[in-house]
Design a protein around this motif. Structure first.
Motif, mmCIF file in Angstrom:
data_model
loop_
_atom_site.group_PDB
_atom_site.id
_atom_site.type_symbol
_atom_site.label_atom_id
_atom_site.label_comp_id
_atom_site.label_asym_id
_atom_site.label_seq_id
_atom_site.Cartn_x
_atom_site.Cartn_y
_atom_site.Cartn_z
ATOM 1 N N PRO A 1 9.815 3.313 8.479
ATOM 2 C CA PRO A 1 10.886 3.580 7.527
ATOM 3 C C PRO A 1 12.219 3.964 8.185
ATOM 4 O O PRO A 1 13.226 4.056 7.497
ATOM 5 C CB PRO A 1 10.347 4.759 6.701
ATOM 6 N N ARG B 1 4.907 12.762 10.629
ATOM 7 C CA ARG B 1 6.061 12.248 9.906
ATOM 8 C C ARG B 1 7.361 12.919 10.346
ATOM 9 O O ARG B 1 8.382 12.285 10.488
ATOM 10 C CB ARG B 1 5.914 12.491 8.388
ATOM 11 N N GLN C 1 -1.272 4.341 -1.216
ATOM 12 C CA GLN C 1 -2.536 4.293 -0.461
ATOM 13 C C GLN C 1 -2.253 4.424 1.032
ATOM 14 O O GLN C 1 -1.601 3.555 1.618
ATOM 15 C CB GLN C 1 -3.243 2.967 -0.749
ATOM 16 N N TYR C 2 -2.786 5.509 1.619
ATOM 17 C CA TYR C 2 -2.464 5.808 3.010
ATOM 18 C C TYR C 2 -3.714 6.057 3.833
ATOM 19 O O TYR C 2 -4.632 6.736 3.370
ATOM 20 C CB TYR C 2 -1.551 7.039 3.094
ATOM 21 N N TRP D 1 -4.605 0.041 4.827
ATOM 22 C CA TRP D 1 -3.633 0.813 4.052
ATOM 23 C C TRP D 1 -2.458 1.235 4.933
ATOM 24 O O TRP D 1 -2.494 1.134 6.154
ATOM 25 C CB TRP D 1 -4.318 2.049 3.427
ATOM 26 N N HIS E 1 0.829 -1.212 0.000
ATOM 27 C CA HIS E 1 0.000 0.000 0.000
ATOM 28 C C HIS E 1 0.862 1.260 0.000
ATOM 29 O O HIS E 1 0.484 2.275 -0.568
ATOM 30 C CB HIS E 1 -0.936 -0.006 1.217
ATOM 31 N N PHE E 2 2.022 1.172 0.652
ATOM 32 C CA PHE E 2 2.948 2.318 0.626
ATOM 33 C C PHE E 2 3.397 2.581 -0.808
ATOM 34 O O PHE E 2 3.325 3.705 -1.300
ATOM 35 C CB PHE E 2 4.162 2.026 1.519
ATOM 36 N N LYS F 1 6.886 5.122 12.111
ATOM 37 C CA LYS F 1 8.340 5.268 12.019
ATOM 38 C C LYS F 1 9.009 4.003 11.491
ATOM 39 O O LYS F 1 10.217 3.833 11.619
ATOM 40 C CB LYS F 1 8.923 5.640 13.398
ATOM 41 N N TYR G 1 1.864 5.383 7.043
ATOM 42 C CA TYR G 1 2.917 6.393 6.854
ATOM 43 C C TYR G 1 2.464 7.786 7.284
ATOM 44 O O TYR G 1 3.149 8.495 8.006
ATOM 45 C CB TYR G 1 3.280 6.368 5.376
ATOM 46 N N LYS G 2 1.267 8.189 6.824
ATOM 47 C CA LYS G 2 0.801 9.553 7.119
ATOM 48 C C LYS G 2 0.309 9.699 8.545
ATOM 49 O O LYS G 2 0.045 10.814 9.001
ATOM 50 C CB LYS G 2 -0.299 9.971 6.127
#
Lengths: 374, 217
Positions: free
Chosen positions: A279, A322, A255-256, A269, A250-251, A277, A272-273
């Motif tokens: 990543p 983020r 799609q978030y 989904w 999804h990333f 963390k 990330y948004k």
């Protein structure tokens, strides 16, 4: 064909070992599961299973001293709930834990005497496990056990150990007690005992499977597994959460989830948004998971907070954004708003300058040799 | 008599335009990566994947372009030289700094006439090259995390351990906005000088030539 058979045989757990575990009440199936989980977690070939079984069986199991300082006992809790086929039995019963404040029967001077006895008898041979960070302010008075400071205890116990394992983020990097403003000047075990061989197993709490696997590695090979620059074993901290995440597709798709409980969130989904963390965090949570491999935060719908990274409480906050807040600006000011402000202010300033410059008629360079039209 | 002078040699122009293209591509994809806001209903899509692919590709192009331009500071003509970017090193440079500053702030009537960069522009570019360096280093530090045993991770390890990746992320993000601000200023100033100096400033970055009246110097 014969060669293949031999390889399988190499990986097999000897029959007599399985029978001995059965008499101890651990079924063949459970013991095989335990050995295969350990082999897989350590990223060893399946042919090593037999060796691992023999090592756990062996008589050279080192005694363990488990010490707790500035921590919440969360790592002990996580470890006691380790239930990869009765790992508790295998490790607690057959690995001699001589000192552990939460589970030992002895108390007071008796417990301290047991610790001292182990330290003297097995000097340079036992494993020290430390949970929690070490306060150093005002001579270390913020954590004392049996009348001595954590700093003195950890230096003595870890200094004489064959190896030290720092469990959890507090022992590994200082964790929450060492978060700003760090009133007790708490430090990690490797900083408190610079000379000792320390392996860090950060996480809040650590993953018990990783601790068990590290001990099994020590029993099998006589040394701790290979570590990275932060002293973390590569088998558990060698990959980013983001790169093994089940939401990664999804990333990449774009799609978030925009909020907890919205349509994207309900469809699983990427988080990330919502400030995940993953990543920037190195851990094997997505593959090993917690609680019998049942789940882990991102699977349960909450972004990773980077709890196994150094100083996570200071560097990974705000957990639901983020980027960190920009120092000197208000809580609500995000980096993008400030950036947009900088760009807009530049455009406005130079726009005004341009209007003023356009109205100046007398500042041209001399253009005598050029004939102007009109 | 107006003279035609070859000011910007081809490596200067080429790296300039590579920088322009890369910065636009990097800023657009970078702002998306920082805050993905395109609605993607199809699960089979690869929007973020492509954005990152483009971002990393242009990151390499941009880095090579910046490195080539830095090397050209030691190879190229006097207008491309590193000396031109540090006007504060000479007395003449200082008079140009003061003169240009006074012109920009409407304190002086005539613009100080120079062939290459004006003194304030040169100082701005020195700062911009510094920002470029920080962007390249912070960018490759974050990029290298995909493989902790890889080349980039080993090269950038000191920056990650010194600043931590969240600080690098924020820095990388904020400098993008500073560079967007710089681009606005840069295009405006180029237009202003084109109008006021009347020596072909804007066209010189395409063709390399400026029209100079030695009497004005």
């Amino acid at each position: 064909m014969q060669k293949e058979e031999k390889q399988v045989l190499d990986g097999m757990v000897p029959e007599d070992i399985l029978q001995r575990w059965e008499t101890r009440g651990v079924s063949r199936r459970d013991f095989m599961k335990f050995c295969s989980v350990m082999t897989a977690t350590l990223a060893l070939p399946v042919t090593m299973m037999g060796k691992i079984a023999e090592a756990i069986e062996g008589d050279n199991r080192p005694p363990v001293l488990w010490m707790e300082f500035l921590g919440c006992t969360g790592d002990t809790e996580a470890f006691l709930r380790a239930n990869q086929p009765t790992a508790t039995e295998i490790i607690l019963d057959y690995l001699s834990i001589d000192y552990h404040e939460t589970i030992m029967a002895a108390a007071g001077h008796q417990a301290e005497a047991a610790k001292r006895q182990t330290m003297e008898k097995y000097k340079g041979k036992y494993i020290a496990i430390v949970e929690g960070s070490i306060p150093t302010a005002e001579g270390g008075i913020h954590c004392t056990v049996g009348g001595d400071s954590a700093l003195n205890i950890v230096r003595e116990v870890c200094g004489n150990a064959a190896a030290t394992i720092a469990v959890g983020s507090c022992a590994s990097f200082g964790g929450i007690p060492a978060a700003a403003p760090n009133p007790t000047a708490a430090i990690s075990v490797s900083k408190a005992v610079p000379g000792a061989t320390v392996m860090n197993l950060p996480g809040c709490p650590l993953n018990a499977t990783n601790l068990t696997a590290a001990i099994v590695h020590f029993l099998t090979f006589g040394k701790l597994p290979a570590t990275d620059s932060l002293g973390r074993p590569k088998f558990a901290y060698g990959k980013r959460i983001h790169d093994n995440c089940e939401r990664r597709a999804h990333f990449d798709a774009g799609q978030y989830a925009e909020g907890f409980g919205d349509a994207g969130h309900r469809q699983g989904w990427c988080l990330y948004k919502l400030g995940c963390k993953g990543p920037e965090t190195f851990h094997n949570c997505p593959t090993v998971r917690y609680n019998e491999g049942t789940s882990w935060p991102v699977q349960a719908g909450h972004g990773c907070i980077g709890c196994s990274e150094p100083q996570f409480w200071d560097t990974m906050t705000p957990f639901y954004e983020r980027l960190p807040n920009v120092p000197g600006f208000g809580i609500e000011a995000t980096a993008d708003k400030i950036g947009l402000g900088i760009a807009a202010a530049t455009a406005v300033a130079f726009g005004a300058h341009g209007v003023a410059s356009a109205l100046r008629k007398d500042d041209n360079s001399d253009t005598d040799p050029v004939e102007k039209e009109g | 008599m107006l003279q035609i002078r070859y000011v910007w040699e081809w490596p200067v122009r080429l790296t300039h335009w590579f920088n322009v293209i890369s910065i636009i591509a990097l800023a657009v994809t970078g702002i998306y990566i920082g805050n993905p806001n395109i609605s993607v209903p199809e699960t089979g899509s690869f929007v973020m994947g492509w954005m990152r692919m483009v971002h990393f590709g242009f990151a390499y192009l941009f880095s090579v372009s910046v490195i080539v331009r830095l090397l050209w500071m030691f190879i190229g003509n006097e207008y491309a030289s590193w000396r031109a970017f540090m006007p504060w090193l000479t007395k003449e440079g200082w008079s140009h700094i003061v003169g240009t500053f006074c012109y920009y702030t409407f304190l002086r009537r005539k613009v100080p006439y120079v062939v290459g960069h004006n003194a304030l522009a040169a100082m701005a570019y020195s700062f911009v090259f510094l920002l470029f360096a920080v962007q390249v280093i912070s960018g490759f530090s974050l990029y290298g995390q995909y493989d902790p045993n890889g080349l980039w991770a080993s090269v950038t390890a000191p920056f990650l351990s010194l600043f931590g990746n969240q600080v690098l992320r924020l820095t990388h993000h904020m400098i993008t906005w500073l560079l967007i601000g710089f681009a606005i200023h840069h295009v405006y100033s180029a237009w202003l000088m084109d109008v006021k100096e009347k020596n072909g400033t804007l066209s010189s970055i395409f063709g390399g030539y400026k029209f100079i009246d030695p009497k004005d110097l």
